[in-house]
Motif scaffolding. Structure first.
Motif, PDB file in Angstrom:
ATOM      1  N   LEU A  24     -19.994   9.903 108.230  1.00  0.00           N
ATOM      2  CA  LEU A  24     -21.443   9.890 108.081  1.00  0.00           C
ATOM      3  C   LEU A  24     -21.795  10.824 106.925  1.00  0.00           C
ATOM      4  O   LEU A  24     -21.578  12.030 107.008  1.00  0.00           O
ATOM      5  CB  LEU A  24     -22.104  10.358 109.372  1.00  0.00           C
ATOM      6  N   ILE A  25     -22.331  10.245 105.853  1.00  0.00           N
ATOM      7  CA  ILE A  25     -22.446  10.977 104.593  1.00  0.00           C
ATOM      8  C   ILE A  25     -23.902  11.158 104.181  1.00  0.00           C
ATOM      9  O   ILE A  25     -24.652  10.185 104.063  1.00  0.00           O
ATOM     10  CB  ILE A  25     -21.680  10.245 103.469  1.00  0.00           C
ATOM     11  N   GLU A  26     -24.267  12.398 103.962  1.00  0.00           N
ATOM     12  CA  GLU A  26     -25.583  12.738 103.434  1.00  0.00           C
ATOM     13  C   GLU A  26     -25.428  13.075 101.949  1.00  0.00           C
ATOM     14  O   GLU A  26     -24.585  13.900 101.573  1.00  0.00           O
ATOM     15  CB  GLU A  26     -26.162  13.947 104.174  1.00  0.00           C
ATOM     16  N   CYS A  27     -26.212  12.422 101.097  1.00  0.00           N
ATOM     17  CA  CYS A  27     -26.153  12.667  99.656  1.00  0.00           C
ATOM     18  C   CYS A  27     -27.332  13.532  99.231  1.00  0.00           C
ATOM     19  O   CYS A  27     -28.485  13.178  99.474  1.00  0.00           O
ATOM     20  CB  CYS A  27     -26.171  11.352  98.881  1.00  0.00           C
ATOM     21  N   LYS A  28     -27.039  14.667  98.624  1.00  0.00           N
ATOM     22  CA  LYS A  28     -28.083  15.574  98.137  1.00  0.00           C
ATOM     23  C   LYS A  28     -28.077  15.528  96.606  1.00  0.00           C
ATOM     24  O   LYS A  28     -27.224  16.127  95.954  1.00  0.00           O
ATOM     25  CB  LYS A  28     -27.839  16.997  98.640  1.00  0.00           C
ATOM     26  N   PHE A  29     -29.028  14.781  96.082  1.00  0.00           N
ATOM     27  CA  PHE A  29     -29.078  14.573  94.636  1.00  0.00           C
ATOM     28  C   PHE A  29     -30.110  15.495  93.988  1.00  0.00           C
ATOM     29  O   PHE A  29     -31.216  15.650  94.493  1.00  0.00           O
ATOM     30  CB  PHE A  29     -29.452  13.118  94.330  1.00  0.00           C
ATOM     31  N   HIS A  30     -29.717  16.094  92.857  1.00  0.00           N
ATOM     32  CA  HIS A  30     -30.640  16.905  92.061  1.00  0.00           C
ATOM     33  C   HIS A  30     -30.669  16.345  90.640  1.00  0.00           C
ATOM     34  O   HIS A  30     -29.624  16.039  90.067  1.00  0.00           O
ATOM     35  CB  HIS A  30     -30.202  18.372  92.035  1.00  0.00           C
ATOM     36  N   SER A  31     -31.866  16.218  90.093  1.00  0.00           N
ATOM     37  CA  SER A  31     -32.012  15.625  88.764  1.00  0.00           C
ATOM     38  C   SER A  31     -31.987  16.658  87.645  1.00  0.00           C
ATOM     39  O   SER A  31     -32.211  16.328  86.487  1.00  0.00           O
ATOM     40  CB  SER A  31     -33.326  14.824  88.681  1.00  0.00           C
ATOM     41  N   GLU A  32     -31.705  17.913  87.997  1.00  0.00           N
ATOM     42  CA  GLU A  32     -31.609  18.955  86.975  1.00  0.00           C
ATOM     43  C   GLU A  32     -30.600  20.007  87.407  1.00  0.00           C
ATOM     44  O   GLU A  32     -30.314  20.178  88.588  1.00  0.00           O
ATOM     45  CB  GLU A  32     -32.978  19.606  86.740  1.00  0.00           C
ATOM     46  N   GLU A  33     -30.050  20.710  86.403  1.00  0.00           N
ATOM     47  CA  GLU A  33     -29.061  21.750  86.680  1.00  0.00           C
ATOM     48  C   GLU A  33     -29.705  22.972  87.326  1.00  0.00           C
ATOM     49  O   GLU A  33     -30.906  23.193  87.230  1.00  0.00           O
ATOM     50  CB  GLU A  33     -28.385  22.173  85.375  1.00  0.00           C
ATOM     51  N   GLY A  34     -28.875  23.778  87.973  1.00  0.00           N
ATOM     52  CA  GLY A  34     -29.338  25.043  88.511  1.00  0.00           C
ATOM     53  C   GLY A  34     -29.861  24.972  89.935  1.00  0.00           C
ATOM     54  O   GLY A  34     -30.142  26.007  90.539  1.00  0.00           O
ATOM     55  N   ARG A  35     -30.006  23.760  90.492  1.00  0.00           N
ATOM     56  CA  ARG A  35     -30.507  23.624  91.865  1.00  0.00           C
ATOM     57  C   ARG A  35     -29.330  23.385  92.808  1.00  0.00           C
ATOM     58  O   ARG A  35     -28.948  22.257  93.076  1.00  0.00           O
ATOM     59  CB  ARG A  35     -31.515  22.482  91.953  1.00  0.00           C
ATOM     60  N   ASN A  36     -28.759  24.461  93.288  1.00  0.00           N
ATOM     61  CA  ASN A  36     -27.586  24.363  94.149  1.00  0.00           C
ATOM     62  C   ASN A  36     -27.986  24.189  95.610  1.00  0.00           C
ATOM     63  O   ASN A  36     -29.107  24.485  96.010  1.00  0.00           O
ATOM     64  CB  ASN A  36     -26.718  25.612  93.990  1.00  0.00           C
ATOM     65  N   CYS A  37     -27.053  23.715  96.418  1.00  0.00           N
ATOM     66  CA  CYS A  37     -27.277  23.528  97.853  1.00  0.00           C
ATOM     67  C   CYS A  37     -26.871  24.795  98.593  1.00  0.00           C
ATOM     68  O   CYS A  37     -25.694  25.173  98.578  1.00  0.00           O
ATOM     69  CB  CYS A  37     -26.464  22.337  98.366  1.00  0.00           C
ATOM     70  N   ASP A  38     -27.824  25.445  99.252  1.00  0.00           N
ATOM     71  CA  ASP A  38     -27.499  26.664  99.987  1.00  0.00           C
ATOM     72  C   ASP A  38     -27.106  26.332 101.424  1.00  0.00           C
ATOM     73  O   ASP A  38     -26.999  25.161 101.805  1.00  0.00           O
ATOM     74  CB  ASP A  38     -28.655  27.664  99.925  1.00  0.00           C
ATOM     75  N   VAL A  39     -26.917  27.362 102.242  1.00  0.00           N
ATOM     76  CA  VAL A  39     -26.379  27.184 103.591  1.00  0.00           C
ATOM     77  C   VAL A  39     -27.312  26.365 104.486  1.00  0.00           C
ATOM     78  O   VAL A  39     -26.863  25.749 105.466  1.00  0.00           O
ATOM     79  CB  VAL A  39     -26.069  28.564 104.227  1.00  0.00           C
TER      80      VAL A  39
END
Length: 281
Positions: A134-149
């Motif tokens: 079961l896969i959740e995709c976290k897409f960001h359209s710009e650099e610098g936006r990381n996924c935190d805890v």
């Protein structure tokens, strides 16, 4: 100035030491031959300055590669090409699914799955060897936006609700895939609870970049010849991969693209995989 003395600024604002060896490796992975690599490095050596941004370094290297051969620039811009799959994130989900399909997974998108407490919409479900991922995709359209805890915390809670429903014969596994990065806390938490994380550069032997190079499935957006409007037109028609365009080249006619330009665009994608196979990257 020696490159070991040169501080550069990442998109996150972090200051790091510049490394010519990292730049050299990224150029080699673009498929560029040693002569081209040396030309780019020599040109850039005289243009670097204290506090230069990684974006400026990337833009200059990209421009120099494009001068030599557009397909080198196409592969070099792979990371940025993923950002161009936005803004909805759905093309990114399709792209992740296509990569997994090439690895033998049976893939479906945007499925509603019953949990013990509530229903959940899952971005991608990939089944292989009696395991339902079961896969959740976290897409960001710009650099610098990381996924935190907070991201794995939230996703793990959703997957636990699904597992607790216990009405499936599959072994189940939870994944989170992002085109940017995970923070150290996010990685630590995911390891602790058994949640699989895939980011642009993590894990080292199974990162998004590694999977793309292994599958040789390059997104339409790596093209240096298509305009942003043309890419948007094609993405809306679910042309996510360069290989999709090769199979549906008539869509370029719908865009009013001339025969000569159409030939160059199609050639760009044909050569891209050829270079990948030859150089082993």
């Amino acid at each position: 100035m020696q490159n070991t003395e040169l501080d550069i600024i990442k998109s996150s604002g972090e200051k790091v030491k510049f490394s010519f060896s990292k730049l050299r490796n990224s150029l080699l992975k673009s498929g560029a031959d040693k002569k081209t690599m040396k030309y780019v490095l020599d040109e850039m050596r005289n243009e670097l300055y204290q506090g230069i941004s990684t974006r400026e370094i990337y833009n200059r290297a990209f421009a120099l590669l494009k001068q030599v051969k557009s397909v080198y620039a196409s592969k070099y811009k792979l990371k940025n090409a993923i950002y161009e799959l936005g803004p909805t994130g759905f093309p990114f989900e399709k792209y992740v699914g296509r990569i997994l399909t090439s690895q033998g997974y049976e893939v479906s998108f945007n499925q509603t799955v019953l949990g013990k407490c509530v229903k959940h919409e899952i971005d991608v479900i990939a089944i292989k060897n009696n395991t339902r991922n079961l896969i959740e995709c976290k897409f960001h359209s710009e650099e610098g936006r990381n996924c935190d805890v907070k991201v794995p915390l939230y996703i793990h809670a959703r997957f636990n609700d699904i597992k607790n429903q216990k009405k499936t014969s599959y072994h189940e596994s939870g994944w989170v895939v992002t085109n940017t990065r995970f923070t150290e806390d996010a990685v630590q938490y995911a390891r602790c609870v058994g949640l699989k994380l895939i980011s642009w550069n993590y894990p080292e032997d199974n990162s998004l970049k590694h999977l793309i190079d292994k599958s040789q499935l390059y997104p339409l957006t790596v093209s240096t010849l298509l305009s942003n409007k043309e890419k948007e037109f094609l993405l809306k028609r679910e042309i996510v991969l360069g290989s999709d365009l090769l199979k549906n080249e008539y869509l370029l006619d719908h865009l009013g693209i001339s025969d000569s330009r159409k030939s160059r665009i199609l050639s760009e994608f044909k050569i891209l995989c050829t270079i990948t196979k030859v150089d082993g990257n």
